[in-house]
Design an enzyme around this catalytic site. Structure first.
Site, PDB file in Angstrom:
ATOM      1  N   LYS A  23       0.768  -1.204  -0.111  1.00 16.24           N
ATOM      2  CA  LYS A  23      -0.039   0.164   0.160  1.00 16.24           C
ATOM      3  C   LYS A  23       0.695   1.192   0.069  1.00 16.24           C
ATOM      4  O   LYS A  23       0.626   2.166  -0.827  1.00 16.24           O
ATOM      5  CB  LYS A  23      -0.890   0.102   1.313  1.00 16.24           C
ATOM      6  CG  LYS A  23      -1.746   1.091   1.391  1.00 16.24           C
ATOM      7  CD  LYS A  23      -2.528   1.002   2.889  1.00 16.24           C
ATOM      8  CE  LYS A  23      -1.765   1.413   3.828  1.00 16.24           C
ATOM      9  NZ  LYS A  23      -2.701   1.762   5.137  1.00 16.24           N
ATOM     10  N   GLY A  96      -4.793   7.965   5.663  1.00 17.04           N
ATOM     11  CA  GLY A  96      -4.120   8.906   6.222  1.00 17.04           C
ATOM     12  C   GLY A  96      -2.781   8.956   5.127  1.00 17.04           C
ATOM     13  O   GLY A  96      -2.297  10.167   5.063  1.00 17.04           O
ATOM     14  N   ARG A 124      -8.153  11.756  13.133  1.00 10.97           N
ATOM     15  CA  ARG A 124      -6.771  11.850  12.916  1.00 10.97           C
ATOM     16  C   ARG A 124      -6.118  12.957  12.980  1.00 10.97           C
ATOM     17  O   ARG A 124      -6.763  14.004  12.502  1.00 10.97           O
ATOM     18  CB  ARG A 124      -6.214  10.734  11.986  1.00 10.97           C
ATOM     19  CG  ARG A 124      -6.880   9.237  12.536  1.00 10.97           C
ATOM     20  CD  ARG A 124      -6.282   8.520  11.343  1.00 10.97           C
ATOM     21  NE  ARG A 124      -4.896   8.001  11.615  1.00 10.97           N
ATOM     22  CZ  ARG A 124      -4.551   7.154  10.730  1.00 10.97           C
ATOM     23  NH1 ARG A 124      -5.078   6.657   9.483  1.00 10.97           N
ATOM     24  NH2 ARG A 124      -3.149   6.897  10.725  1.00 10.97           N
ATOM     25  N   SER A 169       7.410   9.240  11.920  1.00 10.49           N
ATOM     26  CA  SER A 169       6.317   9.060  11.176  1.00 10.49           C
ATOM     27  C   SER A 169       6.772   9.180   9.657  1.00 10.49           C
ATOM     28  O   SER A 169       7.266  10.039   9.311  1.00 10.49           O
ATOM     29  CB  SER A 169       5.394   9.904  11.264  1.00 10.49           C
ATOM     30  OG  SER A 169       4.311  10.175  10.302  1.00 10.49           O
ATOM     31  N   GLN A 171       4.843   8.969   7.131  1.00 12.97           N
ATOM     32  CA  GLN A 171       3.990   9.844   6.351  1.00 12.97           C
ATOM     33  C   GLN A 171       4.523  11.540   6.532  1.00 12.97           C
ATOM     34  O   GLN A 171       4.385  12.101   5.619  1.00 12.97           O
ATOM     35  CB  GLN A 171       2.433   9.724   6.961  1.00 12.97           C
ATOM     36  CG  GLN A 171       1.896   8.336   6.666  1.00 12.97           C
ATOM     37  CD  GLN A 171       0.638   8.152   7.307  1.00 12.97           C
ATOM     38  OE1 GLN A 171      -0.157   9.141   7.904  1.00 12.97           O
ATOM     39  NE2 GLN A 171      -0.105   7.020   6.759  1.00 12.97           N
ATOM     40  N   ASP A 320       2.442  -1.251  12.033  1.00  9.93           N
ATOM     41  CA  ASP A 320       0.937  -1.596  11.653  1.00  9.93           C
ATOM     42  C   ASP A 320       1.199  -3.289  11.936  1.00  9.93           C
ATOM     43  O   ASP A 320      -0.093  -3.776  11.813  1.00  9.93           O
ATOM     44  CB  ASP A 320       0.891  -1.708  10.168  1.00  9.93           C
ATOM     45  CG  ASP A 320       0.469  -0.034   9.469  1.00  9.93           C
ATOM     46  OD1 ASP A 320       0.430   0.733  10.275  1.00  9.93           O
ATOM     47  OD2 ASP A 320       0.972   0.190   8.529  1.00  9.93           O
ATOM     48  N   LYS A 347      -3.818   5.738  15.239  1.00  8.95           N
ATOM     49  CA  LYS A 347      -4.035   5.193  14.004  1.00  8.95           C
ATOM     50  C   LYS A 347      -5.338   4.992  13.716  1.00  8.95           C
ATOM     51  O   LYS A 347      -6.348   5.868  14.130  1.00  8.95           O
ATOM     52  CB  LYS A 347      -3.478   3.703  13.986  1.00  8.95           C
ATOM     53  CG  LYS A 347      -1.951   3.559  14.132  1.00  8.95           C
ATOM     54  CD  LYS A 347      -1.293   4.282  13.079  1.00  8.95           C
ATOM     55  CE  LYS A 347       0.296   4.371  13.022  1.00  8.95           C
ATOM     56  NZ  LYS A 347       0.773   4.965  11.771  1.00  8.95           N
ATOM     57  N   ARG A 394      -6.893  -3.530  10.330  1.00  2.39           N
ATOM     58  CA  ARG A 394      -5.908  -4.378  10.869  1.00  2.39           C
ATOM     59  C   ARG A 394      -6.214  -5.092  12.127  1.00  2.39           C
ATOM     60  O   ARG A 394      -5.833  -6.159  12.581  1.00  2.39           O
ATOM     61  CB  ARG A 394      -4.492  -3.629  11.018  1.00  2.39           C
ATOM     62  CG  ARG A 394      -4.086  -3.022   9.859  1.00  2.39           C
ATOM     63  CD  ARG A 394      -2.540  -2.863  10.013  1.00  2.39           C
ATOM     64  NE  ARG A 394      -2.328  -1.864   8.762  1.00  2.39           N
ATOM     65  CZ  ARG A 394      -1.901  -2.164   7.609  1.00  2.39           C
ATOM     66  NH1 ARG A 394      -1.853  -3.176   7.154  1.00  2.39           N
ATOM     67  NH2 ARG A 394      -1.581  -1.107   6.837  1.00  2.39           N
TER      68      ARG A 394
HETATM   69  C1  S3P Z   1       2.610   4.751   6.435  1.00  2.00           C
HETATM   70  C2  S3P Z   1       3.295   4.938   7.435  1.00  2.00           C
HETATM   71  C3  S3P Z   1       3.041   4.514   8.720  1.00  2.00           C
HETATM   72  C4  S3P Z   1       1.665   3.441   8.763  1.00  2.00           C
HETATM   73  C5  S3P Z   1       0.830   3.659   7.682  1.00  2.00           C
HETATM   74  C6  S3P Z   1       1.488   3.697   6.115  1.00  2.00           C
HETATM   75  C7  S3P Z   1       3.300   5.158   5.078  1.00  2.00           C
HETATM   76  O1  S3P Z   1       2.040   5.671   9.419  1.00  2.00           O
HETATM   77  O2  S3P Z   1       1.200   3.263   9.937  1.00  2.00           O
HETATM   78  O3  S3P Z   1      -0.108   2.391   7.255  1.00  2.00           O
HETATM   79  O4  S3P Z   1       2.893   4.974   3.931  1.00  2.00           O
HETATM   80  O5  S3P Z   1       4.101   6.181   5.023  1.00  2.00           O
HETATM   81  P1  S3P Z   1       2.928   6.839  10.214  1.00  2.00           P
HETATM   82  O6  S3P Z   1       3.965   7.632   9.218  1.00  2.00           O
HETATM   83  O7  S3P Z   1       1.878   7.827  10.654  1.00  2.00           O
HETATM   84  O8  S3P Z   1       3.597   6.248  11.408  1.00  2.00           O
END
Ligand code: S3P
Length: 411
Positions: A23, A96, A124, A169, A171, A320, A347, A394
């Protein structure tokens, strides 16, 4: 809400399977593809809700996307080449990653874009990305600064920033990396270790990025305003989806499983390392590299697991996977204590609370604190209960797996 129950305890098995594409890598390849010039061919994209939200959102922003024989053809419009009407609304659904990374790409957008999400995403925290993106020059309108819906207005006068990402993080880190793409000059990020798919994809595509790896953090420098040429990419299978099947095999007697072509990026394999420490018989075979990402076949055999301490340093590499680790810990000998996992509370659901409450219902002793969870394993779980997954996939998958190895099914 859908109700799921797998009615029978699983019997022994010996199988070879494949799971869907990763993903995180899928969303990144679609978003970066949208900024390239020309047609990208992306193979093995999963047709899951988060990916469909990403594709719908990009189409609304004027990106042409078609599927032929399971290959995605994405027509990139170049850097900041989004072409859309005023007052558009992008629905990020449950994703997210899509919402936060897209905001990074919109720092230079000509008209405001409103981003909304489902109930879980709307709860969130978004301040974690709006705060650095404001420093680039983007502006935001929202009811309370930290939640969706929010509207981003880009700026013509972007300035590069120095940013310290402290949460681990990916993200947040990637949102800033993406904003740096559109910004003249050098954006510098000091980032606590987290998955590095954005950095690897940038390097694979020849986008100027430097990563200086230190013990506890990475120093990342991006030079903005580079032309990105279109690319072909095959998404490797998702380690986070594989995790459920890995745990199921370890917990089922006389069984063996091989999962083919899985992304085994070192920043994602925390669960494999911890399960091995617990006594899990897991190995990675046929190792290789595709599109700059490490891949391999994961082989798992039935195992007798023992409880362990899981230090904070593992949290980003298995963020995750804690829900399924909780299930494995429930059927292990002794106690498992997971430390430094406060991010799990932010999450799709509060994963510490939802797992702890659900396991208690199943008769397993747990003890939660703000940033840790302790589970006392036992070998015979009765099951026969109903769990509210709080719409978190999950959590649902983890309890389905527990139901498959407990005496009675879990709904
Ligand atoms: C992700 C980073 C993680 C993960 C999410 C996907 C990504 O989140 O939990 O399912 O693709 O960068 P965080 O960056 O908020 O920890």
């Amino acid at each position: 809400m859908a109700k799921l129950v797998l009615k029978k305890k699983i019997k022994d098995f010996n199988k070879v399977i494949s799971v869907d594409g990763d993903k995180s890598i899928s969303i990144r390849s679609l978003l970066i593809g949208s900024q390239s010039y020309g047609i990208c061919k992306i193979k093995n994209l999963p047709k899951s809700d988060d990916i469909l939200s990403t594709i719908d959102g990009l189409k609304k922003l004027g990106i042409k996307i078609q599927f032929k024989d399971k290959t995605c053809y994405l027509h990139g419009n170049g850097l900041n080449g989004f072409d859309y009407k005023k007052n558009i609304v992008i629905n990020a659904g449950n994703s997210g990653t899509f919402a936060r990374l897209l905001l990074g790409l919109l720092v230079k957008s000509s008209y405001p874009v409103k981003i909304i999400g489902d109930k879980s995403l709307s709860r969130r925290d978004f301040q974690r990305v709006t705060s650095p993106l404001k420093q680039f020059g983007a502006r935001f309108v929202s009811k309370n600064e930290s939640n969706l819906p929010l509207t981003i207005s880009g700026s013509e006068y972007l300035r590069p920033i120095n940013y310290f990402e402290k949460k681990g993080s990916a993200q947040c880190k990637s949102s800033v990396i993406f904003a740096g793409l559109n910004t003249p000059g050098k954006t510098i990020i000091k980032a606590k270790k987290s998955r590095d798919h954005s950095e690897l994809l940038f390097k694979y595509l020849g986008i100027p990025i430097k990563v200086n790896k230190k013990t506890n953090h990475d120093l990342i420098t991006i030079n903005g305003k580079t032309k990105i040429t279109s690319f072909n990419y095959k998404i490797p299978s998702d380690i986070s989806s594989s995790a459920f099947f890995i745990a199921l095999t370890a917990l089922t007697k006389n069984s063996k499983l091989r999962i083919k072509n899985v992304n085994v990026n070192p920043s994602r394999i925390g669960l494999i390392k911890i399960l091995k420490k617990m006594g899990g018989k897991i190995s990675i075979k046929n190792k290789g590299i595709e599109g700059n990402e490490q891949i391999g076949d994961i082989e798992v055999k039935s195992s007798k697991l023992n409880g362990v301490k899981v230090p904070k340093k593992y949290s980003a590499s298995m963020i995750d996977e804690y829900p399924i680790l909780c299930v494995a810990a429930s059927i292990a000998k002794g106690k498992t204590k997971m430390l430094g996992i406060e991010e799990l509370r932010f999450k799709e659901s509060d994963r510490i609370k939802v797992m702890s409450d659900g396991l208690k219902l199943a008769g397993i002793k747990t003890h939660e604190e703000s940033d840790s969870l302790e589970i006392e394993g036992k070998f015979n779980v009765k099951g026969g209960i109903s769990i509210n997954s709080e719409n978190d996939h999950r959590i649902a998958m983890s309890f389905l797996i527990l139901g498959m190895v407990s005496e009675e099914p879990i709904r």
